[in-house]
Design a protein around this motif. Sequence first.
Motif: not given
Length: 309
Positions: A126-130, A215-219, A224-234, A236-243
């Motif tokens: 969902a996050i890396c290959d939407p 699980v470890i590999t996926s996260y 890595v994919a989330v850290l490439r997102i430029p906006s802080a809001a983006g 937070r949204k990505a991390f919230s779906t995995c929290g």
Amino acid sequence: MERDNQTSSVSEFILLGLSSRPEDQKPLFVLFLIMYVVTVVGNLLIILAIHSDTQLQTPMYFFLSILLFIDICYTTTIVPKMLVNFLSKKKSISYADCMTQMYFFLTFANTESYLLAAMAIDRYVAICDPFHYVTTMSHRCCVMLLALSCSISHLHSLVLVLLINRLIFCDSNVIHHFLCDISPLLKLSCSSTFVNEIVINTEGLITLVTPFICVITSYLRILVAVLRIPSAAGKRKAFSTCGSHLTMVTLFYGSIIYVYFRPLSSYTVKDRVATVIYTVLSSMLNPFIYSLRNKDMKRGLGKLMGKKS
């Protein structure tokens, strides 16, 4: 016939439970009864909310509904017998019931482990290959992952229980636990447990470690994919779906690793407490973990309660 003669002296086991003190039994009964009721009601509400809201008909919630159903089965395998023993003077369980409880306990535990891995893969896609999410996580793929999880879990449990069943239990029948688990039974046996330990340290280790590695590999790839997102809001949204899922994974695997990734001789009362975490406590907390910070789930629960009222 030889097997029957060897084990004829042990027709039942005594489950010592969490405490042998008489004054602890009623408070523990009340505590675990409340936890069991909360588990069943909470998980059923989330399952009903998922199946009654068309917007929750996604792979993530498909796996979640199955996970919550497994949690109900999981705790039902363990807690009712605990509750009976809390109020009984003779805390016994027959040999056949002990083997049956162990089989289903191991099956549901392993199925939950593989479902957590499937949910991690779902979040990764969902996050890396939407753009390919719909085709990659199709209904057919989800059903195949579920079937694979159940098949491996049942086969794994069957192997372990059959190996336990070939052991000889001579004199002592007191299990220092609140359920029929592998480690306390191996310590109780007066025959060689070499084959059992070899299988547990090979096949058992592979069966448990494989979903954990997924699980470890996926996260890690999600991170890595989330850290490439430029906006802080983006981010937070990505991390919230995995929290929520990460919280559950930490609680479940953390306690399992503590119990099973140690030598058999080091098994103590602390292992019983850790077992409560990944059997009863995690199943009770699941509905809260997956709904409190999830706007879609809150909406689904609101709709469900609105229909009820």
